[in-house]
Design a protein around this motif. Sequence first.
Motif, PDB file in Angstrom:
ATOM      1  N   ARG A 239      -6.928  16.666  -5.834  1.00 15.31           N
ATOM      2  CA  ARG A 239      -8.272  16.168  -6.163  1.00 15.31           C
ATOM      3  C   ARG A 239      -8.829  15.269  -5.072  1.00 15.31           C
ATOM      4  O   ARG A 239      -9.975  14.841  -5.155  1.00 15.31           O
ATOM      5  CB  ARG A 239      -8.233  15.399  -7.482  1.00 15.31           C
ATOM      6  CG  ARG A 239      -8.019  16.300  -8.689  1.00 15.31           C
ATOM      7  CD  ARG A 239      -7.800  15.476  -9.916  1.00 15.31           C
ATOM      8  NE  ARG A 239      -6.608  14.636  -9.767  1.00 15.31           N
ATOM      9  CZ  ARG A 239      -6.232  13.729 -10.656  1.00 15.31           C
ATOM     10  NH1 ARG A 239      -6.947  13.519 -11.726  1.00 15.31           N
ATOM     11  NH2 ARG A 239      -5.130  13.026 -10.465  1.00 15.31           N
TER      12      ARG A 239
ATOM     13  N   LEU B 211       1.245   6.462  -6.816  1.00 17.99           N
ATOM     14  CA  LEU B 211       0.005   7.077  -7.278  1.00 17.99           C
ATOM     15  C   LEU B 211      -0.363   8.284  -6.423  1.00 17.99           C
ATOM     16  O   LEU B 211      -1.533   8.606  -6.227  1.00 17.99           O
ATOM     17  CB  LEU B 211      -1.123   6.054  -7.249  1.00 17.99           C
ATOM     18  CG  LEU B 211      -0.938   4.876  -8.214  1.00 17.99           C
ATOM     19  CD1 LEU B 211      -2.041   3.857  -8.012  1.00 17.99           C
ATOM     20  CD2 LEU B 211      -0.947   5.368  -9.659  1.00 17.99           C
ATOM     21  N   ALA B 212       0.670   8.957  -5.905  1.00 13.64           N
ATOM     22  CA  ALA B 212       0.428  10.084  -5.005  1.00 13.64           C
ATOM     23  C   ALA B 212      -0.444  11.144  -5.660  1.00 13.64           C
ATOM     24  O   ALA B 212      -1.200  11.832  -4.991  1.00 13.64           O
ATOM     25  CB  ALA B 212       1.756  10.688  -4.579  1.00 13.64           C
ATOM     26  N   ALA B 213      -0.334  11.261  -6.971  1.00 17.03           N
ATOM     27  CA  ALA B 213      -1.071  12.333  -7.649  1.00 17.03           C
ATOM     28  C   ALA B 213      -2.387  11.846  -8.230  1.00 17.03           C
ATOM     29  O   ALA B 213      -3.041  12.555  -8.965  1.00 17.03           O
ATOM     30  CB  ALA B 213      -0.206  12.948  -8.741  1.00 17.03           C
ATOM     31  N   ASP B 214      -2.766  10.624  -7.935  1.00 18.47           N
ATOM     32  CA  ASP B 214      -4.015  10.106  -8.498  1.00 18.47           C
ATOM     33  C   ASP B 214      -4.738   9.254  -7.462  1.00 18.47           C
ATOM     34  O   ASP B 214      -4.666   8.028  -7.464  1.00 18.47           O
ATOM     35  CB  ASP B 214      -3.700   9.286  -9.759  1.00 18.47           C
ATOM     36  CG  ASP B 214      -4.954   8.973 -10.561  1.00 18.47           C
ATOM     37  OD1 ASP B 214      -6.062   9.199 -10.030  1.00 18.47           O
ATOM     38  OD2 ASP B 214      -4.815   8.504 -11.703  1.00 18.47           O
ATOM     39  N   VAL B 215      -5.406   9.934  -6.555  1.00 19.41           N
ATOM     40  CA  VAL B 215      -6.022   9.232  -5.437  1.00 19.41           C
ATOM     41  C   VAL B 215      -7.147   8.314  -5.893  1.00 19.41           C
ATOM     42  O   VAL B 215      -7.353   7.234  -5.334  1.00 19.41           O
ATOM     43  CB  VAL B 215      -6.543  10.249  -4.400  1.00 19.41           C
ATOM     44  CG1 VAL B 215      -7.306   9.550  -3.305  1.00 19.41           C
ATOM     45  CG2 VAL B 215      -5.390  11.014  -3.815  1.00 19.41           C
ATOM     46  N   ALA B 216      -7.848   8.709  -6.952  1.00 17.96           N
ATOM     47  CA  ALA B 216      -8.969   7.887  -7.393  1.00 17.96           C
ATOM     48  C   ALA B 216      -8.475   6.515  -7.850  1.00 17.96           C
ATOM     49  O   ALA B 216      -9.040   5.482  -7.496  1.00 17.96           O
ATOM     50  CB  ALA B 216      -9.699   8.595  -8.531  1.00 17.96           C
TER      51      ALA B 216
ATOM     52  N   LEU C 101      -5.615   5.123  -7.033  1.00 17.11           N
ATOM     53  CA  LEU C 101      -5.055   4.455  -5.854  1.00 17.11           C
ATOM     54  C   LEU C 101      -6.167   3.787  -5.059  1.00 17.11           C
ATOM     55  O   LEU C 101      -6.072   2.625  -4.663  1.00 17.11           O
ATOM     56  CB  LEU C 101      -4.324   5.493  -4.992  1.00 17.11           C
ATOM     57  CG  LEU C 101      -3.791   5.017  -3.653  1.00 17.11           C
ATOM     58  CD1 LEU C 101      -2.748   3.931  -3.850  1.00 17.11           C
ATOM     59  CD2 LEU C 101      -3.178   6.169  -2.887  1.00 17.11           C
ATOM     60  N   ASN C 102      -7.228   4.534  -4.864  1.00 19.54           N
ATOM     61  CA  ASN C 102      -8.367   4.025  -4.120  1.00 19.54           C
ATOM     62  C   ASN C 102      -8.929   2.772  -4.791  1.00 19.54           C
ATOM     63  O   ASN C 102      -9.244   1.776  -4.133  1.00 19.54           O
ATOM     64  CB  ASN C 102      -9.414   5.142  -4.035  1.00 19.54           C
ATOM     65  CG  ASN C 102     -10.658   4.705  -3.324  1.00 19.54           C
ATOM     66  OD1 ASN C 102     -10.600   3.887  -2.418  1.00 19.54           O
ATOM     67  ND2 ASN C 102     -11.796   5.243  -3.741  1.00 19.54           N
TER      68      ASN C 102
ATOM     69  N   LEU D 104      -6.574  -0.087  -4.086  1.00 19.23           N
ATOM     70  CA  LEU D 104      -6.616  -0.460  -2.667  1.00 19.23           C
ATOM     71  C   LEU D 104      -7.852  -1.295  -2.366  1.00 19.23           C
ATOM     72  O   LEU D 104      -7.802  -2.261  -1.600  1.00 19.23           O
ATOM     73  CB  LEU D 104      -6.610   0.791  -1.782  1.00 19.23           C
ATOM     74  CG  LEU D 104      -5.290   1.569  -1.722  1.00 19.23           C
ATOM     75  CD1 LEU D 104      -5.447   2.818  -0.866  1.00 19.23           C
ATOM     76  CD2 LEU D 104      -4.168   0.698  -1.154  1.00 19.23           C
TER      77      LEU D 104
ATOM     78  N   THR E  94      -1.103  14.854  -1.246  1.00 20.05           N
ATOM     79  CA  THR E  94      -0.278  14.921  -2.452  1.00 20.05           C
ATOM     80  C   THR E  94      -1.133  15.183  -3.674  1.00 20.05           C
ATOM     81  O   THR E  94      -0.636  15.581  -4.702  1.00 20.05           O
ATOM     82  CB  THR E  94       0.465  13.586  -2.669  1.00 20.05           C
ATOM     83  OG1 THR E  94      -0.499  12.537  -2.637  1.00 20.05           O
ATOM     84  CG2 THR E  94       1.509  13.355  -1.616  1.00 20.05           C
ATOM     85  N   ASP E  95      -2.430  14.899  -3.568  1.00 10.50           N
ATOM     86  CA  ASP E  95      -3.296  15.049  -4.727  1.00 10.50           C
ATOM     87  C   ASP E  95      -4.401  16.043  -4.402  1.00 10.50           C
ATOM     88  O   ASP E  95      -5.270  15.760  -3.580  1.00 10.50           O
ATOM     89  CB  ASP E  95      -3.907  13.690  -5.082  1.00 10.50           C
ATOM     90  CG  ASP E  95      -4.758  13.757  -6.332  1.00 10.50           C
ATOM     91  OD1 ASP E  95      -4.818  14.847  -6.936  1.00 10.50           O
ATOM     92  OD2 ASP E  95      -5.347  12.729  -6.690  1.00 10.50           O
TER      93      ASP E  95
ATOM     94  N   THR F 169     -12.625  13.302  -4.221  1.00  7.73           N
ATOM     95  CA  THR F 169     -12.735  11.886  -4.542  1.00  7.73           C
ATOM     96  C   THR F 169     -13.492  11.184  -3.428  1.00  7.73           C
ATOM     97  O   THR F 169     -13.110  11.279  -2.267  1.00  7.73           O
ATOM     98  CB  THR F 169     -11.331  11.254  -4.646  1.00  7.73           C
ATOM     99  OG1 THR F 169     -10.548  12.080  -5.490  1.00  7.73           O
ATOM    100  CG2 THR F 169     -11.397   9.849  -5.184  1.00  7.73           C
TER     101      THR F 169
ATOM    102  N   CYS G  42       0.845  -1.203   0.000  1.00  6.98           N
ATOM    103  CA  CYS G  42       0.000   0.000   0.000  1.00  6.98           C
ATOM    104  C   CYS G  42       0.872   1.241   0.000  1.00  6.98           C
ATOM    105  O   CYS G  42       0.585   2.220  -0.690  1.00  6.98           O
ATOM    106  CB  CYS G  42      -0.882   0.028   1.236  1.00  6.98           C
ATOM    107  SG  CYS G  42      -2.169  -1.178   1.175  1.00  6.98           S
ATOM    108  N   ARG G  43       1.918   1.185   0.795  1.00  7.77           N
ATOM    109  CA  ARG G  43       2.803   2.342   0.896  1.00  7.77           C
ATOM    110  C   ARG G  43       3.456   2.636  -0.465  1.00  7.77           C
ATOM    111  O   ARG G  43       3.493   3.773  -0.908  1.00  7.77           O
ATOM    112  CB  ARG G  43       3.874   2.040   1.950  1.00  7.77           C
ATOM    113  CG  ARG G  43       4.582   3.256   2.433  1.00  7.77           C
ATOM    114  CD  ARG G  43       4.728   3.234   3.933  1.00  7.77           C
ATOM    115  NE  ARG G  43       3.431   3.222   4.587  1.00  7.77           N
ATOM    116  CZ  ARG G  43       3.196   2.701   5.771  1.00  7.77           C
ATOM    117  NH1 ARG G  43       4.176   2.137   6.438  1.00  7.77           N
ATOM    118  NH2 ARG G  43       2.003   2.747   6.303  1.00  7.77           N
TER     119      ARG G  43
ATOM    120  N   SER H 159       0.964   4.053  -2.768  1.00  4.74           N
ATOM    121  CA  SER H 159       0.638   5.437  -2.436  1.00  4.74           C
ATOM    122  C   SER H 159       1.687   6.391  -2.967  1.00  4.74           C
ATOM    123  O   SER H 159       1.377   7.497  -3.393  1.00  4.74           O
ATOM    124  CB  SER H 159       0.548   5.612  -0.927  1.00  4.74           C
ATOM    125  OG  SER H 159      -0.330   4.684  -0.389  1.00  4.74           O
TER     126      SER H 159
END
Lengths: 204, 561
Positions: free
Chosen positions: B86, A188-193, A195-196, A199, B83-84, B90, A181-182, A185
Amino acid sequence: MSTTSGNGSGQLMERRVGEVVESTSTSFVAQCYQLEGAPALGGLVRTDSPDIYGVVGTVTTEPLDSARPVLARGEDADSEEDVIRDNPQLARLLTSRFEVYIAGHIEDGITRQYLPPRPPRVHSFVYACNPEEIAGFTSQLDLLRLLLNSGASHADEIVGACIRQAASSHDQPNYFLAQACRTLSVELAADVARLNAILRRISP
Amino acid sequence: MTLFDKSNGNSNGETNGTDLSQIVAQRGQPLGMVIEGSVSNGVEVRLDPGVSVEQIKVGTFVTLQGSDNRFFGVVTDIGLGSTDPRMKYTPLPSDDPFVIQALQGTVAFGTVSVLPQLTLPDVVGDEQGPAAAKSIPAHFSRAYTASQEDVETVFGSEEGGNFWIGSPLDMETKLCLDLGELVKRSMGIFGKSGTGKTFLTRLLLTGIVQSGQASSLIFDMHSEYGWQGQDTDKGVTVKGLKQLFGAKVSTFTLDEEHSRRRGLSTDETVKLGFNHIEPEDVDLLRESLNLSEVAASAAYNLREKFGEDSWLKEFLDAGKNGSLLELAEELQVNAGALRALYNRMGRFTRHGFMVEHSRVDTAAQMIEHLERGQHVVLEFGRYGDDEAAYILVSNLLTRRIHRKYVEAKESAMGGAGKEPRPLVIVIEEAHKFLNTAVASQTIFGIIARELRKYNVTLMVIDQRPSGIDSEVLSQVGTRFSCLLDNERDIDAVLSGTSGSRALRSVLSRLESKQQALVFGHALPLPVVVRIREYGTAFYETIQGGGDSDEEKKRKVDELFG
């Protein structure tokens, strides 16, 4: 990581799942010896010489001759098994292949999770990795970056499947998952969607 | 890694676990790393995944390990980052602990703003103490919570002869004050009523008496410091200085009867003669006696006529004889004003501690005690509630003591005598002496401004610091401020302090009891202190009324030259 040579050759034979039939710098395609005999999506495989590791990305079963499409044959059969039994030629007309995304290689005994200088040669044997190999190879997680950037349309699925499978090979699956996960993260720090989404696929 | 190597060589079989806890003890808990910053705004520390923002509070001490220096700073702000950008929009499964835990500390993380204030010496015990930070640590420097050792390096340790006054917020570390530095400048203790000013004062006085750094003269308005005081919240009595230190403390009283009623014996009873009152005293009492300027200045004319020693007596006699009108004519002052002065002074001189003529010079007595290294508490008894009496007596005595100190110091400078012992004069309701109208005239105003040179400093205790003359307030070196909520008082306390905006928010967020913001001369940086409990446990730490070694040596020197 050349510990595999310590395994009995008989055992290794058992784990041989196919043979490289197409090869590029980032991926290769192997044909299975057995119909439907491909490793699972996200499974870790390797070729022998040179030692190249990869993750199964796409499994395809198709007719050997693309001019002769498969037809449905089970209209009158009672069960699926009956279809196979009544058409023994099918196993010879169909073939299973799987595409493997290269995840690293072994150079002078050291595991490198980046692309090898040359892809595996055609006709190299492809082996499914045993749990020790999986645990050993996934003790580093740089392969996730290779997979995320493999360009596969379903890269997220491959990553998720790979992590799920690898976790079961580790002595402390939860610790491994946390590490994964780390790493994800960070990647994909700049793309949380995104990453989510991954996960949720690996959430135990 | 030498640390590990060393312990591996030990034969006592220390495990790595204890090494780790030793490192934590030495360095404090790791928090995170520096990601950006500037000297003016401080640095931003990104918290490690395992560290929750909730563990950290504003005001916590932090050390930053740079490549060449170690910095000591204070947390000034705490924030949440991502960091994001957005992420805010989300939808995330807040009920899935796995996903949330994975995001926490990585994509979503805590940040703390740290203001580096000091650079610590590289080697603990280095002669060179902490110095003001003129730079900031580099990128990726690690941040740790300050350890006990760090706090001791910065504020001094109890073993080093400093006085333990409490602990910093959220730490069990002993926070110490250098009393030697403290008494070099005037100090102020401020706070609303009931916030623990008196207890803090008692604590500091105990420290001063114990350390022997200075003598103290306490104008004890409500008889709280001498023999015993009251803890009104808990309804118990607490020990005063005399009980704790015995012979080191002398108690004087204005009101013998009051002391007797309380079952206490005092060392001296103070009687003031009319001959001791000067026109300057009347000037000072104008406000409390409601006298006009003309009336007060008539006192100067009277002194001119009757002489310094007997002007008040002669004046009161004249009043009694009904010859005030003639006197007014003779002095060319308004008869009404002179009558007003007579009435007010007449009422005033009926106080029990006033006598027509006193040969005993109370001030000289006090100085004698002070010179012997004793501490003097003057209890006002029932006169404590009489503002005019308090102002007059404290002013009158202090003026005489001031004169003696100036003489002593001057002759010491001329090589003819020894330096007078540093003296701390404690006054309550300080705004009465030091407000803008009278600060220029009262002796306390003069002491606050210049008497540091003559080894005399003030400890002012007040609940309305805004009432104190700003010029005087700016001379108050070390300030202890308990909770204040009046805007003007807060402004007054923080006036002339750097970073007052940050302190302001701290000051208004103090708890209403046992907490004080301490800043100024005696401390390298402002700190919120949880004041130590003044009770049985505290009494036990006091080494009786005995003299310290230094004190003994001083006495022997004094006796045998």
